[in-house]
Design a protein around this motif. Sequence first.
Motif, PDB file in Angstrom:
ATOM      1  N   LEU A 143       0.835  -1.200   0.000  1.00 13.32           N
ATOM      2  CA  LEU A 143       0.000   0.000   0.000  1.00 13.32           C
ATOM      3  C   LEU A 143       0.870   1.251   0.000  1.00 13.32           C
ATOM      4  O   LEU A 143       0.619   2.202  -0.754  1.00 13.32           O
ATOM      5  N   ARG A 144       1.922   1.257   0.828  1.00 16.82           N
ATOM      6  CA  ARG A 144       2.831   2.394   0.849  1.00 16.82           C
ATOM      7  C   ARG A 144       3.546   2.561  -0.493  1.00 16.82           C
ATOM      8  O   ARG A 144       3.783   3.679  -0.946  1.00 16.82           O
ATOM      9  N   ALA A 145       3.876   1.442  -1.110  1.00 13.81           N
ATOM     10  CA  ALA A 145       4.529   1.500  -2.415  1.00 13.81           C
ATOM     11  C   ALA A 145       3.621   2.148  -3.455  1.00 13.81           C
ATOM     12  O   ALA A 145       4.075   2.941  -4.297  1.00 13.81           O
ATOM     13  N   GLU A 146       2.340   1.812  -3.426  1.00 14.76           N
ATOM     14  CA  GLU A 146       1.383   2.415  -4.368  1.00 14.76           C
ATOM     15  C   GLU A 146       1.329   3.925  -4.208  1.00 14.76           C
ATOM     16  O   GLU A 146       1.231   4.672  -5.193  1.00 14.76           O
ATOM     17  N   HIS A 147       1.404   4.382  -2.960  1.00 14.13           N
ATOM     18  CA  HIS A 147       1.381   5.822  -2.720  1.00 14.13           C
ATOM     19  C   HIS A 147       2.725   6.464  -3.053  1.00 14.13           C
ATOM     20  O   HIS A 147       2.769   7.623  -3.481  1.00 14.13           O
ATOM     21  N   GLU A 148       3.812   5.724  -2.858  1.00 17.28           N
ATOM     22  CA  GLU A 148       5.149   6.266  -3.116  1.00 17.28           C
ATOM     23  C   GLU A 148       5.360   6.585  -4.587  1.00 17.28           C
ATOM     24  O   GLU A 148       5.921   7.631  -4.935  1.00 17.28           O
ATOM     25  N   ILE A 149       4.934   5.691  -5.472  1.00 17.53           N
ATOM     26  CA  ILE A 149       5.171   5.902  -6.898  1.00 17.53           C
ATOM     27  C   ILE A 149       3.933   6.419  -7.630  1.00 17.53           C
ATOM     28  O   ILE A 149       4.041   6.867  -8.776  1.00 17.53           O
ATOM     29  N   VAL A 151       0.024   5.042  -7.943  1.00 17.64           N
ATOM     30  CA  VAL A 151      -0.650   4.007  -8.733  1.00 17.64           C
ATOM     31  C   VAL A 151      -2.126   4.356  -8.875  1.00 17.64           C
ATOM     32  O   VAL A 151      -2.806   4.623  -7.882  1.00 17.64           O
ATOM     33  N   ALA A 152      -2.608   4.345 -10.094  1.00 21.79           N
ATOM     34  CA  ALA A 152      -4.018   4.574 -10.383  1.00 21.79           C
ATOM     35  C   ALA A 152      -4.715   3.226 -10.495  1.00 21.79           C
ATOM     36  O   ALA A 152      -4.277   2.354 -11.249  1.00 21.79           O
ATOM     37  N   GLY A 153      -5.784   3.037  -9.735  1.00 24.38           N
ATOM     38  CA  GLY A 153      -6.492   1.758  -9.761  1.00 24.38           C
ATOM     39  C   GLY A 153      -7.845   1.851  -9.088  1.00 24.38           C
ATOM     40  O   GLY A 153      -8.108   2.782  -8.317  1.00 24.38           O
ATOM     41  N   PRO A 168      -4.157   5.420  -4.368  1.00 23.08           N
ATOM     42  CA  PRO A 168      -3.993   6.869  -4.216  1.00 23.08           C
ATOM     43  C   PRO A 168      -4.771   7.695  -5.226  1.00 23.08           C
ATOM     44  O   PRO A 168      -5.007   8.880  -5.005  1.00 23.08           O
ATOM     45  N   MET A 169      -5.150   7.084  -6.355  1.00 20.26           N
ATOM     46  CA  MET A 169      -5.950   7.815  -7.345  1.00 20.26           C
ATOM     47  C   MET A 169      -6.770   6.808  -8.153  1.00 20.26           C
ATOM     48  O   MET A 169      -6.424   5.624  -8.205  1.00 20.26           O
ATOM     49  N   PRO A 170      -7.870   7.238  -8.756  1.00 21.68           N
ATOM     50  CA  PRO A 170      -8.726   6.305  -9.497  1.00 21.68           C
ATOM     51  C   PRO A 170      -8.057   5.774 -10.750  1.00 21.68           C
ATOM     52  O   PRO A 170      -7.142   6.385 -11.304  1.00 21.68           O
ATOM     53  N   ALA A 171      -8.542   4.632 -11.202  1.00 23.25           N
ATOM     54  CA  ALA A 171      -8.016   4.007 -12.417  1.00 23.25           C
ATOM     55  C   ALA A 171      -8.353   4.844 -13.645  1.00 23.25           C
ATOM     56  O   ALA A 171      -9.258   5.678 -13.635  1.00 23.25           O
ATOM     57  N   HIS A 172      -7.610   4.582 -14.718  1.00 21.59           N
ATOM     58  CA  HIS A 172      -7.913   5.223 -15.997  1.00 21.59           C
ATOM     59  C   HIS A 172      -9.212   4.643 -16.563  1.00 21.59           C
ATOM     60  O   HIS A 172      -9.509   3.452 -16.384  1.00 21.59           O
ATOM     61  N   ALA A 199       1.187   2.750 -12.631  1.00 23.51           N
ATOM     62  CA  ALA A 199       1.914   3.897 -12.073  1.00 23.51           C
ATOM     63  C   ALA A 199       1.958   4.998 -13.121  1.00 23.51           C
ATOM     64  O   ALA A 199       3.020   5.508 -13.505  1.00 23.51           O
ATOM     65  N   VAL A 200       0.782   5.342 -13.608  1.00 20.30           N
ATOM     66  CA  VAL A 200       0.582   6.411 -14.590  1.00 20.30           C
ATOM     67  C   VAL A 200      -0.548   7.269 -14.040  1.00 20.30           C
ATOM     68  O   VAL A 200      -1.665   6.775 -13.837  1.00 20.30           O
ATOM     69  N   ASN A 201      -0.278   8.517 -13.804  1.00 22.01           N
ATOM     70  CA  ASN A 201      -1.254   9.367 -13.133  1.00 22.01           C
ATOM     71  C   ASN A 201      -2.557   9.494 -13.914  1.00 22.01           C
ATOM     72  O   ASN A 201      -2.542   9.814 -15.105  1.00 22.01           O
ATOM     73  N   SER A 202      -3.665   9.276 -13.223  1.00 19.80           N
ATOM     74  CA  SER A 202      -4.971   9.560 -13.814  1.00 19.80           C
ATOM     75  C   SER A 202      -5.424  10.968 -13.450  1.00 19.80           C
ATOM     76  O   SER A 202      -6.410  11.467 -13.981  1.00 19.80           O
ATOM     77  N   LYS A 203      -4.684  11.594 -12.528  1.00 19.00           N
ATOM     78  CA  LYS A 203      -4.916  12.999 -12.164  1.00 19.00           C
ATOM     79  C   LYS A 203      -3.580  13.568 -11.682  1.00 19.00           C
ATOM     80  O   LYS A 203      -2.602  12.826 -11.532  1.00 19.00           O
ATOM     81  N   LEU A 204      -3.519  14.866 -11.482  1.00 16.89           N
ATOM     82  CA  LEU A 204      -2.298  15.479 -10.972  1.00 16.89           C
ATOM     83  C   LEU A 204      -1.915  14.817  -9.652  1.00 16.89           C
ATOM     84  O   LEU A 204      -2.743  14.684  -8.753  1.00 16.89           O
ATOM     85  N   TYR A 205      -0.646  14.369  -9.551  1.00 15.55           N
ATOM     86  CA  TYR A 205      -0.213  13.653  -8.347  1.00 15.55           C
ATOM     87  C   TYR A 205       1.229  14.015  -8.046  1.00 15.55           C
ATOM     88  O   TYR A 205       2.117  13.831  -8.902  1.00 15.55           O
ATOM     89  N   ARG A 206       1.469  14.552  -6.880  1.00 19.59           N
ATOM     90  CA  ARG A 206       2.806  14.922  -6.425  1.00 19.59           C
ATOM     91  C   ARG A 206       3.556  15.779  -7.457  1.00 19.59           C
ATOM     92  O   ARG A 206       4.739  15.574  -7.730  1.00 19.59           O
ATOM     93  N   GLY A 207       2.832  16.706  -8.033  1.00 18.28           N
ATOM     94  CA  GLY A 207       3.442  17.630  -8.974  1.00 18.28           C
ATOM     95  C   GLY A 207       3.604  17.095 -10.379  1.00 18.28           C
ATOM     96  O   GLY A 207       4.081  17.817 -11.270  1.00 18.28           O
ATOM     97  N   ARG A 208       3.210  15.827 -10.619  1.00 17.68           N
ATOM     98  CA  ARG A 208       3.322  15.235 -11.946  1.00 17.68           C
ATOM     99  C   ARG A 208       1.969  15.292 -12.651  1.00 17.68           C
ATOM    100  O   ARG A 208       0.931  15.050 -12.046  1.00 17.68           O
TER     101      ARG A 208
END
Length: 542
Positions: A143-149, A151-153, A168-172, A199-208
């Motif tokens: 779970l921490r790894a998903e938030h670290e990098i 992960v959209a799901g 950490p964010m919804p899936a595509h 690990a591809v942002n579906s929304k703005l995440y940590r500045g990416r």
Amino acid sequence: MYGDAMTGEIKADYCIAGAGIAGIVLASKLAASGKKLVILEQGPRFAEEERDNMLFDSKQTLNDLADYNDNVEPGVVTPHTSASHGDQVAEWVAQRLFGLGGTALHWMGFSLRPLEDDLKFKTLYGFGRDWPIPYAELEPWLLRAEHEIGVAGNEDNPYASKRSGPFPMPAHAFSYFDREMFKPALKRLGIVGHSCPLAVNSKLYRGRSACMACRACKFCPSGARYSPDRAHVPILEKIPNVMVLENISLRRLETGAKGNRIAAAHAMRVKDRTSLVVRAKHFILALGGVETPRMLMLSADKDIHKDGLGNSGGQLGRRFSDHTNPFVTCDVGRHVGGRLGFETMISEHFRAQKDRREQPSFVIFGSPAIDWIPIADDAAMWAIRDDTLSLEALRGIIPQIATLWVMTELEGEGTLKLDNSKLDAFGSPVAKITMKLTDWDRRAHAKLVKLAPRIGEAMGAENVSEVTPPEFGLGFHPSGATAMAKSPDEGVCDTNLKVFGLDNLHLVSNSVFPQMGPNPPTLTIVALALRLGAHLEGGVAP
């Protein structure tokens, strides 16, 4: 003090060899301690301008296979094996990548978790190996790894093991092909199609940025796909106690007089072959599934560790494993829509089967294939009219082609050794990997041979190609040759990834996986890196 990297010796608290996703994430956690870190990376740093140029060139030349190593001398920065045809010795080069960011420079971002059953394989199925830690212990770190990098799901996978928190964010959103063709076809066969964690942002995440559907994921112009050199390295390099050195090749680890500690890491500058010595309190190898076990072998001494570091039980290099990825192409008979560059829907239906004694488990992927090179031969064959290739028919068929492919687990019967008859660019023996697929391994391929036409028929396909050979895709995810275990008779490192017989050497790589299910290993590697960071700094589970 660090010492002077230019004069040949560095002193630090931690020396991390390998600046891929494992080494960089681990360093980002250890850096907060204020202790001195040095990170060694054999490959180069790729500037954003270089990334842009590689993307431009790939589009200009219609070369989907363009990659980061194309303009770098292969003998210097790419791992080699002594492969030759017909003798079951496999070449692990094409998908391996040296550079600041490692293989995560060009990964697709697939971030599937292991299942609970994957970690107790031998207990449940009678062969393979068990992990020495249970899923319940690993899960909070996943779970921490998903938030670290990032992960959209979505939690729409009925086959998944238990989660302790949300993504950490919804899936595509599902692509047109997934929504209108792939999912209905799977449903007709009693199979659930669900979102693919990425690990591809579906929304703005940590500045990416959120994904802009550039369809160039390997180089990701928007920065939405996680890459260590973009997300973590810029932060690390602002920390005074961290030194990141690229183009430095680790050659061997030196054991101390008593044989129970690493005294120094001996390295060489790639460009001028001058030597560099790093002396540290702790050493961590994060060199990937091939180079991590190879380095333990190259560091053998003449006394206690004469057969390689961590090899007192004879387990170093044993039970090497990987995935295979056979595929088919289908002429669906109607336009399949555009490809986003990654799959939005998968199914773990055949991963959650109850008895894996009968066949390996696998994950099913489907995708529009209009920009995927391997469709060319099949499309041309299907466009033949009266023994002549019809360009008109070809133009109509290409937009109708989809691919179906699977990622399958293997039993893990490979071996990794040194080959003294073939040396790398620095004069060290290369790795010799022998990887013969077992009868059990091949049963997943046999299953796909039967399954693919059924899925194709359910989509209304007019043509379905033959399945690629069982070995197709071998070399993407090497693992298992330095397994985590409870004792040296079962593996190379303990449950905290410390190498048996050495007090200050740890490993973090998919090489420590005792058994690998059919999921890509990256998320689990990040989870183990976070867990190791907490252990080294006296932390506790999240």
